[in-house]
Design a protein around this motif. Structure first.
Motif, PDB file in Angstrom:
ATOM      1  N   GLU A 217       0.822  -1.258  -0.095  1.00 20.99           N
ATOM      2  CA  GLU A 217      -0.002   0.154   0.004  1.00 20.99           C
ATOM      3  C   GLU A 217       0.766   1.260   0.081  1.00 20.99           C
ATOM      4  O   GLU A 217       0.522   2.284  -0.639  1.00 20.99           O
ATOM      5  CB  GLU A 217      -0.898  -0.052   1.211  1.00 20.99           C
ATOM      6  CG  GLU A 217      -2.029   0.876   1.267  1.00 20.99           C
ATOM      7  CD  GLU A 217      -2.965   0.878   2.304  1.00 20.99           C
ATOM      8  OE1 GLU A 217      -3.778   1.818   2.505  1.00 20.99           O
ATOM      9  OE2 GLU A 217      -2.830  -0.025   3.018  1.00 20.99           O
ATOM     10  N   ASN A 221       1.002   4.329  -3.261  1.00 14.01           N
ATOM     11  CA  ASN A 221       0.821   5.654  -2.942  1.00 14.01           C
ATOM     12  C   ASN A 221       2.032   6.414  -3.361  1.00 14.01           C
ATOM     13  O   ASN A 221       1.902   7.438  -3.967  1.00 14.01           O
ATOM     14  CB  ASN A 221       0.447   5.692  -1.443  1.00 14.01           C
ATOM     15  CG  ASN A 221      -1.217   5.418  -1.381  1.00 14.01           C
ATOM     16  OD1 ASN A 221      -1.989   6.342  -1.656  1.00 14.01           O
ATOM     17  ND2 ASN A 221      -1.489   4.139  -0.719  1.00 14.01           N
ATOM     18  N   TRP A 222       3.063   5.893  -3.027  1.00 13.43           N
ATOM     19  CA  TRP A 222       4.277   6.871  -3.166  1.00 13.43           C
ATOM     20  C   TRP A 222       4.676   6.688  -4.657  1.00 13.43           C
ATOM     21  O   TRP A 222       5.590   7.828  -5.146  1.00 13.43           O
ATOM     22  CB  TRP A 222       5.430   6.101  -2.363  1.00 13.43           C
ATOM     23  CG  TRP A 222       5.859   7.085  -1.216  1.00 13.43           C
ATOM     24  CD1 TRP A 222       5.291   6.648   0.109  1.00 13.43           C
ATOM     25  CD2 TRP A 222       6.420   8.379  -0.952  1.00 13.43           C
ATOM     26  NE1 TRP A 222       5.449   8.036   0.927  1.00 13.43           N
ATOM     27  CE2 TRP A 222       6.303   8.837   0.258  1.00 13.43           C
ATOM     28  CE3 TRP A 222       6.893   9.231  -2.060  1.00 13.43           C
ATOM     29  CZ2 TRP A 222       6.857  10.101   0.749  1.00 13.43           C
ATOM     30  CZ3 TRP A 222       7.564  10.275  -1.484  1.00 13.43           C
ATOM     31  CH2 TRP A 222       7.289  10.813  -0.421  1.00 13.43           C
ATOM     32  N   GLU A 276      -2.981  13.681  -1.112  1.00 16.88           N
ATOM     33  CA  GLU A 276      -3.566  12.491  -0.936  1.00 16.88           C
ATOM     34  C   GLU A 276      -2.528  11.268  -0.500  1.00 16.88           C
ATOM     35  O   GLU A 276      -2.811  10.570   0.109  1.00 16.88           O
ATOM     36  CB  GLU A 276      -4.203  11.773  -2.190  1.00 16.88           C
ATOM     37  CG  GLU A 276      -5.406  12.868  -2.702  1.00 16.88           C
ATOM     38  CD  GLU A 276      -5.373  14.053  -3.290  1.00 16.88           C
ATOM     39  OE1 GLU A 276      -6.170  14.859  -3.322  1.00 16.88           O
ATOM     40  OE2 GLU A 276      -4.195  14.289  -3.442  1.00 16.88           O
ATOM     41  N   THR A 277      -1.298  11.570  -1.188  1.00 15.47           N
ATOM     42  CA  THR A 277      -0.148  10.622  -0.852  1.00 15.47           C
ATOM     43  C   THR A 277       0.080  10.483   0.496  1.00 15.47           C
ATOM     44  O   THR A 277       0.311   9.568   1.471  1.00 15.47           O
ATOM     45  CB  THR A 277       0.997  10.961  -1.475  1.00 15.47           C
ATOM     46  OG1 THR A 277       0.817  10.762  -2.862  1.00 15.47           O
ATOM     47  CG2 THR A 277       2.173  10.045  -1.185  1.00 15.47           C
ATOM     48  N   ASN A 280      -2.988   9.217   2.935  1.00 10.60           N
ATOM     49  CA  ASN A 280      -2.940   7.642   2.708  1.00 10.60           C
ATOM     50  C   ASN A 280      -1.871   6.847   3.525  1.00 10.60           C
ATOM     51  O   ASN A 280      -2.034   5.615   3.837  1.00 10.60           O
ATOM     52  CB  ASN A 280      -3.217   7.130   1.263  1.00 10.60           C
ATOM     53  CG  ASN A 280      -4.293   7.807   0.475  1.00 10.60           C
ATOM     54  OD1 ASN A 280      -5.434   7.952   1.253  1.00 10.60           O
ATOM     55  ND2 ASN A 280      -4.407   7.881  -0.841  1.00 10.60           N
ATOM     56  N   THR A 281      -0.645   7.358   3.365  1.00  9.48           N
ATOM     57  CA  THR A 281       0.551   6.802   4.143  1.00  9.48           C
ATOM     58  C   THR A 281       0.823   7.025   5.523  1.00  9.48           C
ATOM     59  O   THR A 281       1.414   6.100   6.097  1.00  9.48           O
ATOM     60  CB  THR A 281       1.643   7.235   3.227  1.00  9.48           C
ATOM     61  OG1 THR A 281       1.901   8.602   3.279  1.00  9.48           O
ATOM     62  CG2 THR A 281       1.607   6.699   1.749  1.00  9.48           C
TER      63      THR A 281
END
Length: 302
Positions: A217, A221-222, A276-277, A280-281
């Motif tokens: 995940e 994202n990255w 968003e990154t 989400n991380t």
């Protein structure tokens, strides 16, 4: 009549384990009260599928918290090393904690030892970079090595043990250390290690300890995040651990100075995809650290 109840557990896995256990206990407690209450109207017998639903949900919640979602676990089983990594090189992160007051002498010794390794001892080995920590864990040196696969790493280790000049310089280096640590890493497929360059300025190594089962995940994202950052700076390298401390990721960045670092990081928030990154991380991280480093004179990245 059994009244419905709800228990909130975050889908991201942020809810603590005790909530999942409490949820499971509540399921069995409610079922017990229903059976023992003679005045409670008796509902038609539940099917076997219905009987299994609540305990199965509780068990699924516990497993998700401990190990990540079932989908991610299945994907991880086949892709972590084969898909996430470039597969071309193996990298080693060596961290040396130098005795206070001995850093200059230490740099002189490794300035002789490490070029010897690259020139004469190990044709399958490259020194990505060597740095001294300037902000963060002080009196610490960081070295990143690149090997042409595990065979080159094994050959290098064997050569070091048998070479007299290496052993002489290595003993001098060890006398200047309080402790040292090694970690074997693979580079992310979407973020290859930067070739040798003389950029000047400073380097930042950001290290993240992730929750178990979340590496895939993180990578997904990255892939988006690094494209956002490329508009403002050149990523120098990113790796995930294979041996040593596990579930760890490292990102390497370069800046002319701390003011430019501040401006670059702030400007990234204007890029579509970067907020968003981060959103989400952040829930995937157990622990993180940052160190500002200055390259040593013999470093390939400096």
């Amino acid at each position: 009549m059994l009244r419905p109840f709800t228990t909130k557990l975050a889908a991201t896995g942020k809810a603590p384990l005790r909530q999942a256990i409490a949820f499971q206990r509540q399921v069995h407690s409610s079922a017990t009260r229903l059976q023992s209450n003679d005045e409670t109207p008796v509902s038609p017998p539940a099917s076997e599928e219905t009987k299994k639903t609540l305990p199965q949900k509780a068990s699924h919640i516990v497993r998700s918290i401990l190990h990540g979602s079932e989908q991610v676990r299945q994907e991880t089983k086949y892709t972590l090393s084969k898909v996430l990594a470039r597969g071309k090189y193996v990298h080693e992160l060596a961290t040396h904690n130098v005795k206070p007051g001995c850093m200059e002498e230490y740099k002189a010794v490794v300035g002789e030892l490490y070029p010897l390794i690259v020139r004469n001892l190990s044709p399958g080995v490259k020194l990505v970079g060597s740095w001294e920590t300037d902000i963060g864990e002080l009196d610490t040196a960081v070295h990143i090595w690149e090997y042409k696969g595990y065979p080159a790493l094994s050959t290098a280790y064997s050569t070091y043990r048998s070479d007299p000049e290496y052993q002489r310089l290595h003993r001098k280096m060890l006398a200047l250390l309080q402790s040292r640590k090694s970690q074997i890493m693979l580079e992310f497929q979407f973020w290859p290690t930067h070739p040798p360059a003389s950029k000047g300025g400073l380097y930042e190594l950001r290290s993240y300890m992730l929750k178990s089962g979340t590496l895939l995940e993180w990578e997904q994202n990255w892939r988006i995040g690094v494209e956002c950052r490329k508009h403002h700076e050149v990523p120098m390298g990113a790796w995930f651990s294979q041996l040593g401390d596990l579930n760890q990721v490292h990102h390497l960045w370069q800046y002319p100075d701390l003011q430019v670092r501040k401006e670059v990081r702030e400007s990234a928030w204007s890029e579509n995809g970067w907020p968003e990154t981060v959103l989400n991380t952040v829930p995937l991280i157990q622990k993180m650290s940052s160190r500002i480093m200055l390259p040593m004179s013999f470093s390939s990245l400096k």
